[in-house]
Design an enzyme around this catalytic site. Structure first.
Site, PDB file in Angstrom:
ATOM      1  N   GLY A 192      -9.459  -6.759 -17.235  1.00 57.53           N
ATOM      2  CA  GLY A 192      -9.233  -5.641 -18.147  1.00 57.53           C
ATOM      3  C   GLY A 192     -10.452  -5.468 -19.020  1.00 57.53           C
ATOM      4  N   CYS A 214     -10.819 -12.784 -14.770  1.00 55.99           N
ATOM      5  CA  CYS A 214     -11.589 -12.128 -15.840  1.00 55.99           C
ATOM      6  C   CYS A 214     -10.812 -12.133 -17.153  1.00 55.99           C
ATOM      7  CB  CYS A 214     -11.982 -10.699 -15.430  1.00 55.99           C
ATOM      8  SG  CYS A 214     -12.661 -10.634 -13.798  1.00 55.99           S
ATOM      9  N   TYR A 215     -10.348 -10.944 -17.618  1.00 56.80           N
ATOM     10  CA  TYR A 215      -9.554 -10.931 -18.847  1.00 56.80           C
ATOM     11  C   TYR A 215      -8.337 -11.842 -18.686  1.00 56.80           C
ATOM     12  CZ  TYR A 215      -6.714  -9.044 -22.719  1.00 56.80           C
ATOM     13  OH  TYR A 215      -5.951  -8.896 -23.844  1.00 56.80           O
ATOM     14  N   HIS A 255     -15.322 -11.814 -10.420  1.00 59.74           N
ATOM     15  CA  HIS A 255     -14.449 -10.848  -9.720  1.00 59.74           C
ATOM     16  C   HIS A 255     -14.276 -11.233  -8.260  1.00 59.74           C
ATOM     17  CE1 HIS A 255     -14.163  -7.548 -12.728  1.00 59.74           C
ATOM     18  NE2 HIS A 255     -15.238  -8.152 -13.211  1.00 59.74           N
ATOM     19  N   GLU A 288     -12.193  -9.941  -6.284  1.00 63.42           N
ATOM     20  CA  GLU A 288     -11.687  -8.806  -5.502  1.00 63.42           C
ATOM     21  C   GLU A 288     -12.799  -7.872  -5.020  1.00 63.42           C
ATOM     22  OE1 GLU A 288     -11.288  -9.364  -8.638  1.00 63.42           O
ATOM     23  OE2 GLU A 288     -11.609  -7.570  -9.821  1.00 63.42           O
ATOM     24  N   GLY A 305      -0.039  17.142   5.226  1.00 65.20           N
ATOM     25  CA  GLY A 305      -0.736  15.909   4.849  1.00 65.20           C
ATOM     26  C   GLY A 305      -0.013  14.691   5.417  1.00 65.20           C
ATOM     27  N   VAL A 306      -0.687  13.554   5.389  1.00 68.93           N
ATOM     28  CA  VAL A 306      -0.152  12.344   6.014  1.00 68.93           C
ATOM     29  C   VAL A 306       1.166  11.900   5.360  1.00 68.93           C
ATOM     30  CG1 VAL A 306      -0.636   9.916   6.510  1.00 68.93           C
ATOM     31  CG2 VAL A 306      -2.489  11.579   6.557  1.00 68.93           C
ATOM     32  N   ASP A 307       1.178  11.862   4.029  1.00 64.38           N
ATOM     33  CA  ASP A 307       2.331  11.282   3.338  1.00 64.38           C
ATOM     34  C   ASP A 307       3.618  12.068   3.598  1.00 64.38           C
ATOM     35  OD1 ASP A 307       0.338   9.663   2.380  1.00 64.38           O
ATOM     36  OD2 ASP A 307       0.235  10.623   0.413  1.00 64.38           O
ATOM     37  N   SER A 308       3.560  13.389   3.423  1.00 63.64           N
ATOM     38  CA  SER A 308       4.802  14.151   3.605  1.00 63.64           C
ATOM     39  C   SER A 308       5.227  14.155   5.072  1.00 63.64           C
ATOM     40  CB  SER A 308       4.676  15.575   3.051  1.00 63.64           C
ATOM     41  OG  SER A 308       3.737  16.321   3.769  1.00 63.64           O
ATOM     42  N   LYS A 344      -1.563   3.779   1.083  1.00 64.81           N
ATOM     43  CA  LYS A 344      -1.926   4.756   2.120  1.00 64.81           C
ATOM     44  C   LYS A 344      -2.105   4.104   3.495  1.00 64.81           C
ATOM     45  CE  LYS A 344      -3.361   9.128   2.514  1.00 64.81           C
ATOM     46  NZ  LYS A 344      -2.712  10.215   1.763  1.00 64.81           N
TER      47      LYS A 344
END
Ligand code: XMP
Length: 602
Positions: free
Chosen positions: A54, A81-82, A168, A170, A222-225, A371
């Site tokens: 953070g 980190c934080y 970090h 990540e 779109g992909v999601d719908s 996604k």
């Protein structure tokens, strides 16, 4: 309550909470992001807790905190980190405040090899970015790694399975970062997470949430719908689901046909396609301002949707509920992470929809997924690969890629007369283009001119071009974009043709866009390019002529982006094919990174 056996990421406001959560899932464990203050009681079922990074200092008033009772749960904890500093402070160690003292890659030396560092080399490079620093170990902890500027770069209490890491893990710059995360995840013994498990779990949930109602969904293409609609059909059956796809006239070539064909193959015959293109073009007549265009498109969409759903008797009072393709990051951006740096309200979470959600009238079957997981699910459900892996495409469609003007810009006239600062520092021929586009410079959005560079090898991008793409916007207040003209080798006068969005212009852009897509796939670039807008500009080398801009970018999240440099032969083919379209006489390649240019042109 969190899902039993999951890994919970407590979000202290860094930008990386989603990245960590997504990586944990790729490692085969279910992950959830929660606000840092989540009461320990609610975290009891978790298999592990990760405290995220953070931007604040644990000393700052109002800085994010976690419930100290989480330290008594007996659950493995990894502070990053934080999170590392909070852990040290909460357990009685010492944190010393300071200005940024270590930033960038640094060499790390291991002092001990606890389980999460097992098998790693004794020194490796790690990405650091911190001011405050843990300077006193909490009781029971030992130092596991140090960097030249930070003695307690990592600490461990192996007995309590508590780990603090200042660097970090990540980010990809940190060597072995993912291995550390994997080792932590493994020692938490989470309940394994697979897409197959998810489908079973969500199917039960859909049946429970929908009860005796039926579901109505807007399908955008779109992909999601598309995946959400397919899943609802699979679980509830086609008689209890209805879809509406509004053809705005601003969609890509064959988009509607391809979606219908994909559904037909799966036996999903309950999608109503409403061709409202004439209505959209009529309402867009004479509209040239980018924001106004978006508003007109949005309003027309709502009008069509209300009219069609009423005529299909799909009202809430008739026993229908609304389906949405909301995915996990959409729900978190809205306040799920109280401390997230970039909070924006997603359109699936505006006030009117939230009221429906609170009343139990919305079903969002993908709201726990990322996604990449939605894409995997889409393939599992039998949707075609090209459809499931397609690039993101903006809601207003080609509408934001057809630039409009009702007058000739007085600052450039028709020939690019704008005087630019530091002109002598541009060592190649160029023209200031008679059109402005959106950019992000400093804190705000800008609306400025683009310049086009010219070269004897029009499709060959060289280091001078990429250097100018950064230095020209930096040194000139008037410029936010740098293009390379791929169709001509010498500067010329451009002629503006005022106009708004018309069916003819949409058709022309659709063809150019289809060519680009075809060539991108043929050159196997679809996976490397994150998004590839193709933009139509209202000027050309002669009266009535128009231009096309190619805008391929590489990105991970659209917040920042780099211009993707396409190789010469592919650019030559794309340029040649686009120039063969009647009405297009000039082609450009956009070399601008974001910032200073946005991905879209308006
Ligand atoms: P910019 O242009 O801001 O775009 O760099 C970032 C991402 O957002 C998409 N985008 C939109 N999506 N409606 C949408 O649904 C819009 O009005 C819109 N404008 C930009 C853009 O395609 C990119 O992925």
């Amino acid at each position: 309550m969190v899902q039993k056996g999951s890994i919970v990421i407590l979000d202290f406001g860094g930008q990386y909470a989603h990245l960590i959560a997504n990586r944990v899932r790729r490692l085969g464990a279910y992950s959830e992001i929660r606000v840092s203050e989540t009461p320990a009681q609610e975290l009891k079922g978790a298999a592990g807790i990760i405290l995220s990074g953070g931007p604040q200092s644990v000393y700052e008033k109002g800085s994010p905190q976690a419930d100290p009772a989480i330290l008594e749960l007996g659950i493995p904890i990894l502070g990053l980190c934080y999170g590392h500093q909070w852990l040290a402070q909460a357990l009685g160690g010492k944190v010393t405040p300071g200005k940024i003292k270590e930033y960038g890659l640094t060499s790390l030396a291991l002092k001990k090899t606890p389980k999460i560092f097992a098998g790693l080399p004794l020194t490796f490079n790690a990405w650091m970015s911190h001011g405050d620093e843990v300077t006193g170990l909490p009781p029971g902890f030992e130092i596991t790694a140090s960097s030249p500027a930070c003695e307690i770069a990592a600490m461990v209490d192996e007995k309590r399975k508590m780990y603090g890491i200042q660097f970090h893990i990540e980010v990809t710059h940190t060597e072995h970062g993912m291995e550390i995360l994997e080792k932590f995840t493994t020692l938490c013994k989470p309940i394994p997470w697979k897409m197959g498990n998810f489908v079973d779990h969500i199917s039960k949930q859909i049946i429970e949430d929908v009860g005796a109602k039926n579901v109505f969904m807007l399908v955008s293409g779109g992909v999601d719908s598309t995946v959400a609609f397919t899943l609802l059909n699979k679980v509830l059956g086609i008689d209890r689901v209805r879809g509406l796809l509004v053809d705005t006239g601003l969609m890509r070539k064959n988009e509607v046909k391809d979606i219908q064909a994909a559904f037909a193959k799966l036996g999903i015959a309950n999608l109503h396609v409403e061709d409202a293109s004439e209505e959209f073009f009529k309402n867009l007549q004479g509209v040239t301002d980018p924001e106004q265009k978006r508003k007109v498109i949005g309003q027309t969409f709502l009008d069509v949707q209300a009219r069609v759903s009423a005529s299909m008797k799909l009202r809430l009072e008739d026993g229908w509920m609304l389906g949405q393709g909301t995915i996990y990051p959409d729900t978190i951006e809205t306040g799920g992470t109280k401390h997230a740096d970039h909070i924006k309200t997603h359109h699936n979470r505006v006030a009117a929809i939230q009221t429906l959600i609170d009343a139990g009238l919305v079903i969002e079957p993908l709201k726990e997924l990322y996604k990449d997981e939605v894409r995997m699910l889409g393939e599992d459900l039998g949707l075609p690969h090209e459809l499931v892996w397609r690039h993101p495409f903006p809601g207003p469609g080609l509408g934001v890629r057809i630039l409009c003007t009702h007058e000739i810009d007085p600052s450039t006239g028709s020939g690019g007369k704008l005087k630019i600062e530091n002109d002598s520092t541009i060592p190649v021929p160029y023209v200031v283009l008679p059109v402005r586009s959106v950019g992000v410079q400093g804190d705000g959005r800008t609306y400025r001119h683009a310049i086009a560079l010219f070269s004897h090898h029009p499709c060959k991008v060289v280091a001078t071009h990429t250097m100018l793409a950064t230095s020209v916007p930096n040194g000139n207040r008037e410029i936010n974009r740098v293009l390379l003209c791929t169709s001509h080798d010498k500067p010329m006068e451009f002629v503006v043709t005022p106009g708004s969005i018309t069916s003819d212009r949409a058709d022309l852009l659709r063809e150019a866009d289809a060519i680009v897509n075809e060539e991108m796939r043929a050159a196997d670039l679809e996976g490397k390019i994150w998004q590839f807008p193709v933009v139509l500009l209202p000027f050309g080398s002669k009266k009535g002529g128009q231009s096309i801009v190619l805008r391929p970018i590489a990105s991970t999240d659209a917040m920042t982006a780099n211009a993707y440099l396409i190789e010469e032969s592919v650019l030559q083919t794309i340029t040649r094919r686009i120039l063969a379209l009647k009405g297009i006489d000039t082609v450009f390649l956009d070399l601008t990174n974001k910032p200073p240019g946005t991905i879209e042109w308006e």
